[in-house]
Each structure stands twice: as structure tokens, then as C-alpha cells.
Design an enzyme around this catalytic site. Structure first.
Site, PDB file in Angstrom:
ATOM      1  N   GLU A 118      -3.060   1.511   3.292  1.00  0.00           N
ATOM      2  CA  GLU A 118      -2.846   1.432   1.778  1.00  0.00           C
ATOM      3  C   GLU A 118      -1.416   0.731   1.457  1.00  0.00           C
ATOM      4  OE1 GLU A 118      -1.602   5.814   1.301  1.00  0.00           O
ATOM      5  OE2 GLU A 118      -3.910   6.281   1.655  1.00  0.00           O
ATOM      6  N   ASP A 128     -13.960  12.952   0.547  1.00  0.00           N
ATOM      7  CA  ASP A 128     -13.961  14.409   0.008  1.00  0.00           C
ATOM      8  C   ASP A 128     -13.990  14.126  -1.636  1.00  0.00           C
ATOM      9  OD1 ASP A 128     -11.194  13.854  -0.614  1.00  0.00           O
ATOM     10  OD2 ASP A 128     -10.556  15.121   1.082  1.00  0.00           O
TER      11      ASP A 128
END
Ligand SMILES: *[C@@H]1O[C@H](CO)[C@@H](O)[C@H](O)[C@H]1NC(C)=O
Ligand SMILES: *[C@@H]1O[C@H](CO)[C@@H](O)[C@H](O)[C@H]1NC(C)=O
Ligand SMILES: *[C@@H]1O[C@H](CO)[C@@H](O)[C@H](O)[C@H]1NC(C)=O
Ligand SMILES: *[C@@H]1O[C@H](CO)[C@@H](O)[C@H](O)[C@H]1NC(C)=O
Length: 359
Positions: free
Chosen positions: A169, A276
């Protein structure tokens, strides 16, 4: 029911699957039943040319034997990612003091089960022990801290993982570099420092940068592509880009394939690393049906781009999903419910892996 639907259902019933490793009748009754021991999500993914279909997991869950017996089945999960136990706060909580017990538990589980390991992660602004930020290291000092962390952690696991998420990230959503102790002290150079150190510690592991909101075309994906080009131009090793893929039901981006291909065209592989697809609770039949379509679309996108090596769900059951605690009021983000029952999303994954059109 149309004939094609009947055929599809018959194929699905045959494909899914006896879980031979389930230890007790109580456990097996909660799990899918069927006649074929051959297939599972990973078996289907590898048959479709991918390296794996896998799951994140975490140490506390492993005491749940129903959960673990299913996780252990490499027909279903051919790859494991430790959700937390290889992160910096877990592995080097004090300067130059390393703890590998929990990371080893998951690495050893993968090894025993014949599962690929994706190691996660080496340099990230979060889950970082206070000492890294509070010691006010200068550039030389922080470089040594990064190099020592990586030499020890990637060195400890040398030869075992398929891939390391070396940098996690690094970008803001607008494509600029995230301000954190690494960037603020070293500028962009912390990224080559980390990649080089990992290559030195484990010469054969695939070196990944992992991020979210780079799965679709836009400023952040473009910035990540520019980062790849700049690393390549400087001779810095970079093998892959991880597409986290924490999506929302009904909002799965439509430019996945085009974007995955743009990364592939740079000569790097990609992986769907943390999939997800969450919804606002309570779940409804309509939301579950949309979620089936959404999982189908993501898995199908990976199948359409050969550089997409594999798919990892960020845990496979709603029981152990991180979503409800992080996004209050949301959840039901995985393909299996709290009782390990397959949801429509599971069927969506299967249809995509089997190369079927969505039904
Ligand atoms: C899962 O696999 C590990 C390693 O093979 C084994 O030690 C453990 O007993 C298994 N757990 C269950 C519940 O099957
Ligand atoms: C960086 O920090 C170290 C340790 O505090 C110090 O010895 C060194 O002189 C510093 N280097 C620079 C360039 O300030
Ligand atoms: C990009 O996003 C970061 C983080 O939100 C912000 O600090 C920065 O000002 C933004 N840059 C531009 C050019 O908008
Ligand atoms: C990383 O390694 C490459 C290739 O050896 C080298 O050109 C580059 O200078 C190194 N960068 C850093 C920051 O260590």
C-alpha cells in the site's frame, strides 16, 4: 428448468465435492457433500491454468478444527497467506528482536499440506511497531532498519514462499506516494531499497508490490504502472503486482480485464491477493445473488489474463472475515457463511473457474 440449467447443475453437483479430510460427522454435515473427490476450488483453478486458488488465514482460527480441516484441503485451497503473523509488528516488535513462532505456524501448515505460501508483508505503514516511527531515524538509519528487517524476515523464510508482498500500500488513491515514515524519510527510494534487500535475502522469491484501488483503470492504477516502469528502468527487481480486491457488492469495477492486461503488458505478473466482496447487512437473497455475479466477474477477469497467476480470498468463511470489525454494519463478504455453508458466491466462483457463462 431448461436443459442447459439442468446440465450445469449436474456438473456442479458432481464437481462439488467430498471433503475427505473432515474428521467428525458433525463437521462434515456442515460442509458440502457430493460424489467427486477430485475437484475443489484449487483443483478447478489449476485445471484452468492458474497456479492456485487460496485463502488468507490467521493463527487464532487454527484452533477451530472444522475450519482448519477444510483449510487443510489443498484441493480447495492450494495457497495460504498469513493475515497478520508475518507483518512487522509480529516479526520484529523490538529493534533487532525477531519472533517467528506464529509466522512459522502458518508457513509450516502450508508446507505440510502441500500449499503455496504467499508471504505478507515486509514494508507497510500500518501494523508497524512504534519504535520504527518514534526513533526519528535519518535516511541512513532507516535504510539500515529496513535492510535488517528484510534480511532477517525474508532470510528466515528463504526458499519457502512463492511470493513476498515486499511493499504494501505505497500509494494514495490519487496516485501520489503515501506519506509515512518510509516515504517521508527516504522518498521513493525506500521501494528499491526494500525490493533489492528481499532479492538479496531470497533470490528466487517473486517480489510483489500490493495495493488496493489499483484493480481498475484510474489514477492509482496508472501511478502503479508508472512505478513499475521506473523500477524496471532503474534495474530494480519487480516481479508482480498484487490486486487486493476488497470490493463492495454491486460495485465491482468493470475495467478489471483491461487494467490487468495493462500491467501484464509491462512484463509483470499479477495476482488477486485479498479478495472479498462485502455488503451492507442484513444479507438478502438479492444481495447474495448479486454477490454471486460479482465473484464470478472477478474470477473470470483473472482467467482472461494469463499474467494473473492466482486468486486469494481474504479468508473463505464469513466467520473469520475482517470486514464486520473494520466496516461496522457490513459483512457477509466471503463465499462461505458463518456455518461453513457454501453461499451463491461459491457457485459463482465455480462457474467462472469451469469456464461456464454465468447462470
Ligand atoms: C491440518 O493440517 C496439519 C498439518 O498437516 C495437521 O497437523 C492438522 O492436524 C490438520 N488439522 C485438521 C483439523 O485436520
Ligand atoms: C544518521 O544517524 C546516525 C545515528 O544517529 C548518525 O550517526 C549519523 O551521523 C546520521 N547521519 C546523518 C547524515 O545525519
Ligand atoms: C493526493 O492525496 C493525498 C492523500 O489524501 C493528499 O495529501 C494530496 O494532497 C493529494 N494530492 C493532490 C494533488 O490532490
Ligand atoms: C537496487 O538494485 C539495482 C540493481 O542492482 C541497482 O541499480 C539500484 O541502485 C539499487 N537501488 C537501491 C536503492 O539500492
Amino acid at each position: 428448468m431448461k436443459l442447459t440449467q439442468a446440465v450445469t447443475l449436474a456438473v456442479l453437483c458432481l464437481a462439488f465435492p467430498a471433503i475427505e479430510a473432515i474428521p467428525t460427522p458433525a463437521a462434515s454435515s456442515a460442509l458440502p457433500t457430493g460424489t467427486s473427490a477430485v475437484s475443489g476450488l484449487n483443483a478447478l483453478a489449476t485445471a484452468a491454468g492458474k497456479l492456485y486458488f487460496g485463502s488468507a488465514t490467521d493463527n487464532p482460527e487454527l484452533t477451530d478444527t472444522t475450519y482448519t480441516s477444510y483449510l487443510n484441503n489443498s484441493q480447495h485451497f492450494g495457497q495460504l497467506t498469513p493475515g497478520n503473523s508475518m507483518k512487522w509488528d509480529a516479526t520484529e516488535p523490538e529493534p533487532n528482536t525477531f519472533t517467528f513462532t506464529e509466522g512459522d505456524q502458518i508457513a509450516n501448515l502450508a508446507k505440510s499440506n502441500g500449499q503455496i505460501l504467499r508471504a505478507h508483508n515486509l514494508v507497510w505503514y500500518s501494523q508497524l511497531p512504534d519504535w520504527v516511527t518514534s526513533n526519528n531515524y535519518n535516511a541512513t538509519g532507516l535504510t539500515e532498519v529496513i535492510q535488517n528487517h528484510i534480511a532477517n524476515v525474508a532470510g528466515h523464510y528463504k526458499g519457502q514462499p512463492y511470493a513476498w508482498d515486499v511493499v504494501n500500500e505505497p500509494l494514495n488513491d490519487n496516485g501520489s506516494f503515501r506519506s509515512d515514515v518510509f516515504y517521508d524519510t527516504l522518498g521513493e527510494s525506500y521501494i528499491p531499497i526494500a525490493l533489492n534487500a528481499t532479492r538479496a535475502a531470497d533470490p528466487n522469491v517473486k517480489l510483489y508490490i500490493n495495493d488496493y484501488n489499483i484493480e481498475y483503470t484510474g489514477a492509482k492504477a496508472t501511478a502503479m504502472q508508472n512505478l513499475v516502469k521506473s523500477l524496471q528502468a532503474d534495474g530494480v527487481p519487480i516481479d508482480g503486482i498484487g490486486m487486493e480486491s476488497h470490493f463492495i457488492v454491486g460495485e465491482v469495477p468493470t475495467t478489471l480485464v483491461e487494467n490487468f492486461q495493462a500491467f501484464a503488458d509491462l512484463g509483470v505478473e499479477i495476482a488477486i491477493t485479498e479478495l472479498d466482496i462485502r455488503m451492507t447487512l442484513p444479507e438478502t437473497d438479492a444481495l447474495l445473488e448479486q454477490q454471486k455475479q460479482d465473484f464470478y466477474n472477478v474470477v473470470d477477469a483473472c482467467l482472461q489474463v494469463s499474467a494473473c497467476k492466482g486468486i486469494t480470498v481474504w479468508d473463505w468463511t464469513d466467520k473469520y472475515s475482517w470486514i464486520p470489525s473494520t466496516f461496522p454494519g457490513e459483512g457477509a463478504a466471503t463465499p462461505f457463511d458463518d456455518n461453513y455453508e457454501e453461499k451463491p458466491a461459491f457457485d459463482g466462483i465455480v462457474e467462472a473457474l469451469m469456464g461456464q457463462s454465468f447462470s
